[in-house]
Design an enzyme around this catalytic site. Structure first.
Site, PDB file in Angstrom:
ATOM      1  N   GLU A 159      -0.164   0.120   6.294  1.00 33.41           N
ATOM      2  CA  GLU A 159       1.015  -0.700   6.029  1.00 33.41           C
ATOM      3  C   GLU A 159       2.156   0.193   5.532  1.00 33.41           C
ATOM      4  O   GLU A 159       1.944   1.048   4.698  1.00 33.41           O
ATOM      5  CB  GLU A 159       0.667  -1.773   4.968  1.00 33.41           C
ATOM      6  CG  GLU A 159       1.788  -2.736   4.692  1.00 33.41           C
ATOM      7  CD  GLU A 159       2.408  -3.260   5.980  1.00 33.41           C
ATOM      8  OE1 GLU A 159       1.708  -3.905   6.766  1.00 33.41           O
ATOM      9  OE2 GLU A 159       3.604  -3.013   6.202  1.00 33.41           O
ATOM     10  N   LYS A 218      -0.310   7.806   7.778  1.00 26.00           N
ATOM     11  CA  LYS A 218       0.151   7.039   6.610  1.00 26.00           C
ATOM     12  C   LYS A 218       0.401   7.970   5.425  1.00 26.00           C
ATOM     13  O   LYS A 218       1.426   7.887   4.751  1.00 26.00           O
ATOM     14  CB  LYS A 218      -0.891   5.958   6.262  1.00 26.00           C
ATOM     15  CG  LYS A 218      -0.634   5.221   4.980  1.00 26.00           C
ATOM     16  CD  LYS A 218       0.661   4.431   4.987  1.00 26.00           C
ATOM     17  CE  LYS A 218       1.081   4.045   3.602  1.00 26.00           C
ATOM     18  NZ  LYS A 218       2.357   3.356   3.517  1.00 26.00           N
ATOM     19  N   CYS A 274       2.313   4.440  -5.050  1.00 27.27           N
ATOM     20  CA  CYS A 274       1.769   5.151  -3.888  1.00 27.27           C
ATOM     21  C   CYS A 274       2.209   6.592  -3.662  1.00 27.27           C
ATOM     22  O   CYS A 274       1.381   7.413  -3.273  1.00 27.27           O
ATOM     23  CB  CYS A 274       2.042   4.333  -2.638  1.00 27.27           C
ATOM     24  SG  CYS A 274       1.099   2.804  -2.667  1.00 27.27           S
TER      25      CYS A 274
HETATM   26  P1  NAD Z   1      -2.899  -4.275  -5.635  1.00 23.23           P
HETATM   27  O1  NAD Z   1      -3.536  -3.633  -6.805  1.00 23.23           O
HETATM   28  O2  NAD Z   1      -1.613  -5.005  -5.796  1.00 23.23           O
HETATM   29  O3  NAD Z   1      -3.929  -5.284  -4.943  1.00 23.23           O
HETATM   30  C1  NAD Z   1      -5.255  -4.991  -4.707  1.00 23.23           C
HETATM   31  C2  NAD Z   1      -6.071  -6.272  -4.915  1.00 23.23           C
HETATM   32  O4  NAD Z   1      -7.407  -6.036  -4.488  1.00 23.23           O
HETATM   33  C3  NAD Z   1      -6.159  -6.712  -6.380  1.00 23.23           C
HETATM   34  O5  NAD Z   1      -5.644  -8.018  -6.517  1.00 23.23           O
HETATM   35  C4  NAD Z   1      -7.665  -6.635  -6.701  1.00 23.23           C
HETATM   36  O6  NAD Z   1      -8.109  -7.660  -7.578  1.00 23.23           O
HETATM   37  C5  NAD Z   1      -8.271  -6.794  -5.317  1.00 23.23           C
HETATM   38  N1  NAD Z   1      -9.649  -6.312  -5.217  1.00 23.23           N
HETATM   39  C6  NAD Z   1     -10.187  -5.159  -5.693  1.00 23.23           C
HETATM   40  N2  NAD Z   1     -11.491  -5.090  -5.388  1.00 23.23           N
HETATM   41  C7  NAD Z   1     -11.811  -6.216  -4.703  1.00 23.23           C
HETATM   42  C8  NAD Z   1     -13.003  -6.729  -4.115  1.00 23.23           C
HETATM   43  N3  NAD Z   1     -14.148  -6.041  -4.193  1.00 23.23           N
HETATM   44  N4  NAD Z   1     -12.965  -7.918  -3.494  1.00 23.23           N
HETATM   45  C9  NAD Z   1     -11.820  -8.631  -3.431  1.00 23.23           C
HETATM   46  N5  NAD Z   1     -10.647  -8.197  -3.966  1.00 23.23           N
HETATM   47  C10 NAD Z   1     -10.632  -7.001  -4.597  1.00 23.23           C
HETATM   48  O7  NAD Z   1      -2.726  -3.111  -4.560  1.00 23.23           O
HETATM   49  P2  NAD Z   1      -1.584  -3.000  -3.432  1.00 23.23           P
HETATM   50  O8  NAD Z   1      -0.330  -2.470  -4.027  1.00 23.23           O
HETATM   51  O9  NAD Z   1      -1.551  -4.264  -2.638  1.00 23.23           O
HETATM   52  O10 NAD Z   1      -2.181  -1.815  -2.535  1.00 23.23           O
HETATM   53  C11 NAD Z   1      -3.325  -2.014  -1.741  1.00 23.23           C
HETATM   54  C12 NAD Z   1      -3.458  -0.845  -0.790  1.00 23.23           C
HETATM   55  O11 NAD Z   1      -2.326  -0.812   0.090  1.00 23.23           O
HETATM   56  C13 NAD Z   1      -3.492   0.531  -1.460  1.00 23.23           C
HETATM   57  O12 NAD Z   1      -4.360   1.358  -0.739  1.00 23.23           O
HETATM   58  C14 NAD Z   1      -2.068   1.033  -1.317  1.00 23.23           C
HETATM   59  O13 NAD Z   1      -2.005   2.433  -1.281  1.00 23.23           O
HETATM   60  C15 NAD Z   1      -1.662   0.458   0.015  1.00 23.23           C
HETATM   61  N6  NAD Z   1      -0.219   0.214   0.169  1.00 23.23           N
HETATM   62  C16 NAD Z   1       0.517  -0.313  -0.860  1.00 23.23           C
HETATM   63  C17 NAD Z   1       1.873  -0.584  -0.674  1.00 23.23           C
HETATM   64  C18 NAD Z   1       2.726  -1.157  -1.783  1.00 23.23           C
HETATM   65  O14 NAD Z   1       3.926  -1.227  -1.613  1.00 23.23           O
HETATM   66  N7  NAD Z   1       2.171  -1.601  -2.896  1.00 23.23           N
HETATM   67  C19 NAD Z   1       2.466  -0.342   0.570  1.00 23.23           C
HETATM   68  C20 NAD Z   1       1.676   0.180   1.600  1.00 23.23           C
HETATM   69  C21 NAD Z   1       0.338   0.453   1.387  1.00 23.23           C
HETATM   70  C1  UGA Z   2       6.986   3.469  -0.374  1.00 21.20           C
HETATM   71  C2  UGA Z   2       7.385   3.676   1.089  1.00 21.20           C
HETATM   72  O1  UGA Z   2       8.805   3.572   1.202  1.00 21.20           O
HETATM   73  C3  UGA Z   2       6.716   2.638   1.993  1.00 21.20           C
HETATM   74  O2  UGA Z   2       7.017   2.909   3.357  1.00 21.20           O
HETATM   75  C4  UGA Z   2       5.200   2.700   1.786  1.00 21.20           C
HETATM   76  O3  UGA Z   2       4.560   1.704   2.570  1.00 21.20           O
HETATM   77  C5  UGA Z   2       4.884   2.475   0.323  1.00 21.20           C
HETATM   78  O4  UGA Z   2       5.553   3.477  -0.478  1.00 21.20           O
HETATM   79  C6  UGA Z   2       3.423   2.607   0.012  1.00 21.20           C
HETATM   80  O5  UGA Z   2       2.669   3.193   0.741  1.00 21.20           O
HETATM   81  O6  UGA Z   2       3.103   2.095  -1.071  1.00 21.20           O
HETATM   82  P1  UGA Z   2       7.733   1.820  -2.326  1.00 21.20           P
HETATM   83  O7  UGA Z   2       7.032   2.810  -3.186  1.00 21.20           O
HETATM   84  O8  UGA Z   2       7.416   0.393  -2.470  1.00 21.20           O
HETATM   85  O9  UGA Z   2       7.488   2.195  -0.787  1.00 21.20           O
HETATM   86  O10 UGA Z   2       9.318   1.957  -2.536  1.00 21.20           O
HETATM   87  P2  UGA Z   2      10.399   3.074  -2.087  1.00 21.20           P
HETATM   88  O11 UGA Z   2      11.617   2.378  -1.653  1.00 21.20           O
HETATM   89  O12 UGA Z   2       9.835   4.058  -1.160  1.00 21.20           O
HETATM   90  O13 UGA Z   2      10.731   3.791  -3.472  1.00 21.20           O
HETATM   91  C7  UGA Z   2       9.791   4.630  -4.117  1.00 21.20           C
HETATM   92  C8  UGA Z   2      10.464   5.323  -5.288  1.00 21.20           C
HETATM   93  O14 UGA Z   2      11.413   6.296  -4.841  1.00 21.20           O
HETATM   94  C9  UGA Z   2      11.233   4.376  -6.204  1.00 21.20           C
HETATM   95  O15 UGA Z   2      11.063   4.762  -7.539  1.00 21.20           O
HETATM   96  C10 UGA Z   2      12.674   4.577  -5.761  1.00 21.20           C
HETATM   97  O16 UGA Z   2      13.600   4.250  -6.746  1.00 21.20           O
HETATM   98  C11 UGA Z   2      12.676   6.066  -5.447  1.00 21.20           C
HETATM   99  N1  UGA Z   2      13.728   6.476  -4.504  1.00 21.20           N
HETATM  100  C12 UGA Z   2      13.758   5.979  -3.248  1.00 21.20           C
HETATM  101  C13 UGA Z   2      14.667   7.425  -4.911  1.00 21.20           C
HETATM  102  O17 UGA Z   2      14.649   7.904  -6.057  1.00 21.20           O
HETATM  103  N2  UGA Z   2      15.629   7.813  -4.013  1.00 21.20           N
HETATM  104  C14 UGA Z   2      15.677   7.337  -2.750  1.00 21.20           C
HETATM  105  O18 UGA Z   2      16.583   7.760  -1.972  1.00 21.20           O
HETATM  106  C15 UGA Z   2      14.718   6.389  -2.362  1.00 21.20           C
END
Ligand code: NAD
Ligand code: UGA
Length: 467
Positions: A159, A218, A274
């Site tokens: 994602e 990713k 992340c």
């Molecule tokens: P999160 O902590 O918000 O959510 C994870 C959820 O999984 C929690 O609610 C937790 O209770 C649940 N969980 C854990 N173990 C479980 C189990 N055994 N059965 C059912 N539920 C369970 O995490 P997130 O931010 O959504 O990130 C999830 C993944 O996606 C990570 O690998 C992260 O790197 C990736 N990711 C995050 C973002 C982002 O913007 N947060 C963007 C892209 C990818």
């Molecule tokens: C980032 C990536 O942008 C997503 O594509 C990815 O899916 C995600 O991580 C993930 O894998 O979790 P996110 O961390 O939600 O998304 O937000 P960003 O907009 O990337 O910002 C990350 C950090 O960088 C923030 O603290 C933001 O303020 C900072 N940032 C961003 C800067 O300091 N300067 C910039 O120009 C952009």
């Protein structure tokens, strides 16, 4: 290729919004999001969703109860689904081998074992979480170690949404990446997942790769994004010593179409759950592969980010005449970026810690972060120096305000930590009149009008600009 029932294990920042958008665009598909946390699921089923994300409520309220469901009945939902997305957290490991770098795959492993145990027929299992390269191979081993000869097909479908813009990013993705096995059943599973995305995503944006390219892409995408921020932040230090302006430099450099303007905004340092975790994961991978030069190259992105945060807090101490002991410093913003209530790895956490070590008093305001979350972060990140941990002392040192003007009252310095739009239009003459003098503003996001602030009487420090 049609699919009628899918689920997602993990109802967090990724699982909730992603499934809501699938439900919206695929009205014939029943979408169920499951989690082990009852309170998380209760919130998804209430009017007060567990995460703040612009536009999310509208989509959830439109689909919930029709083809979008939230449940803790993990086992039955697994049995009922043809495709199982897994979106559990994959934090940095805090113990044992690879501590501080490798991904902690505990949650992922528990989920795989549970699917193997309860599934009653063939399933497509989709990696939505961000994972180390070749996790799909371990996953296949765990899943196929069942004595019922059930076939599981594993896909990687990382994602790319960013928090604060998740609904937009999911609706108009730059690309959908699907990694699968080259076998007939692997390609059939890829086709099923494509069928879902084609409901709203143009065919040209759907990219098929092998599993390992998808998993690695990713990590690399996040590493490249973070690298741009560390690059411009490194230049901000040069700007401060030369009279160049980092925003002007970023604009000039970004207008080169080969470089592009995005992700060149200098800041107090990137945060979020992340970037750091995924780069450390990449560094660990490179070390494990015997590629120390490559590991060191990517680790420098994190080192530069730590340097930027430390530089900011040191600047505050220096400008306040080398002592902040007993002085009130206001942090405006605690979320790691605007339009989210998420505080994971927020720069604010580190700046608060560094200022408390200097014995400053801290006042915190954020329009979306729950004060209880700030308390939790203080505990989790061990923000308080050991000798200050008694409850009474903490209350004297740290205040969490729900009114931005109250947060700034009698303050010696204000720090803009998160780029919330509301901070741009604050009544700064009013704030100035109620601050200790000389009054300071440290703009960690370069969002304020610095000349106007100076006219009011503020001393202004901004990242990458001459003071
Ligand atoms: P999160 O902590 O918000 O959510 C994870 C959820 O999984 C929690 O609610 C937790 O209770 C649940 N969980 C854990 N173990 C479980 C189990 N055994 N059965 C059912 N539920 C369970 O995490 P997130 O931010 O959504 O990130 C999830 C993944 O996606 C990570 O690998 C992260 O790197 C990736 N990711 C995050 C973002 C982002 O913007 N947060 C963007 C892209 C990818
Ligand atoms: C980032 C990536 O942008 C997503 O594509 C990815 O899916 C995600 O991580 C993930 O894998 O979790 P996110 O961390 O939600 O998304 O937000 P960003 O907009 O990337 O910002 C990350 C950090 O960088 C923030 O603290 C933001 O303020 C900072 N940032 C961003 C800067 O300091 N300067 C910039 O120009 C952009």
């Amino acid at each position: 290729m049609e699919v009628s029932r899918i689920c997602c294990i993990g109802a967090g920042y990724v699982g909730g919004p992603t499934m809501a958008i699938i439900a919206k665009h695929c009205p014939t598909v029943k979408v169920t999001v499951v989690d082990i946390s009852q309170s998380q699921i209760d919130k998804w089923n209430s009017n007060n969703l567990p995460i703040y994300e612009p536009g999310l409520e509208e989509v959830v309220f439109e689909c919930r109860g029709k083809n979008l469901f939230f449940s803790t009945d993990v086992d039955n939902v697994i049995r009922d689904s043809e495709i199982i997305f897994v979106s559990v957290n994959t934090p940095t490991k805090k113990f044992g081998i690879g501590a501080g770098k490798a991904a902690d795959l505990k949650y992922w492993d528990i989920v795989a074992r549970n699917i193997a145990k309860v599934a009653n027929g063939p399933k497509v299992v989709v990696e939505k979480s961000t994972l180390p390269v070749r996790t799909a191979q371990s996953m296949a081993k765990v899943l196929h170690a069942n004595d019922r000869k059930i076939h599981f097909e594993i896909l990687s479908n990382p994602e790319f949404l960013a928090e604060g813009t998740a609904i937009h990013d999911l609706t108009y993705p730059d690309r959908i990446l699907i990694g699968g096995n080259p076998t007939e059943s692997g390609q059939k599973a890829v086709g099923q997942l494509e069928w879902i995305y084609r409901h709203w995503v143009d065919d040209k944006k759907i990219l098929r790769t092998n599993l390992w390219s998808s998993e690695l892409s990713k990590l690399v995408a996040n590493a490249f994004l973070a690298q741009r921020i560390s690059s411009i932040n490194s230049i901000s230090a040069v700007c401060e010593r030369t009279g160049a302006d980092v925003d002007e430099v970023a604009r000039a450099v970004g207008m080169d179409s080969r470089i592009g303007p995005k992700f060149l905004k200098s800041s107090v340092g990137f945060g979020g759950s992340c970037f750091q975790k995924d780069i450390l994961n990449l560094v660990y991978l490179c070390e494990s592969l015997g590629l120390p030069e490559v590991a060191a190259y990517w680790e420098q992105v994190i080192i530069m980010n730590d340097y930027q945060k430390r530089r900011f807090s040191r600047q505050i101490v220096k400008c306040l005449f080398n002592t902040v002991s007993g002085k009130k410093i206001t942090l405006l913003g605690f979320a790691f970026k605007k339009d989210t209530g998420d505080t994971r790895e927020s720069a604010s956490i580190y700046i608060a810690k560094q200022l408390l070590e200097e014995r400053a008093r801290i006042s915190i305001f954020d329009p979306q972060v729950d004060p209880g979350q700030i308390d939790q972060d203080f505990l989790e990140y061990s923000i308080l120096p050991t000798e200050l941990k008694s409850g009474e002392r903490v209350d004297q040192l740290v205040t969490k305000e729900t009114d931005v003007y109250a947060a700034c009252e009698n303050s010696h310095a204000i720090c803009i930590m998160t780029e919330w739009d509301m901070f741009r239009t604050l009544d700064f003459p009013r704030i100035f009149s109620r601050m200790e003098k000389p009054a300071f503003i440290f703009d960690g996001r370069n969002i304020l009008k610095h000349d106007e602030l100076r006219k009011i009487g503020f001393n202004v420090f901004a990242i990458g600009k001459a003071s």
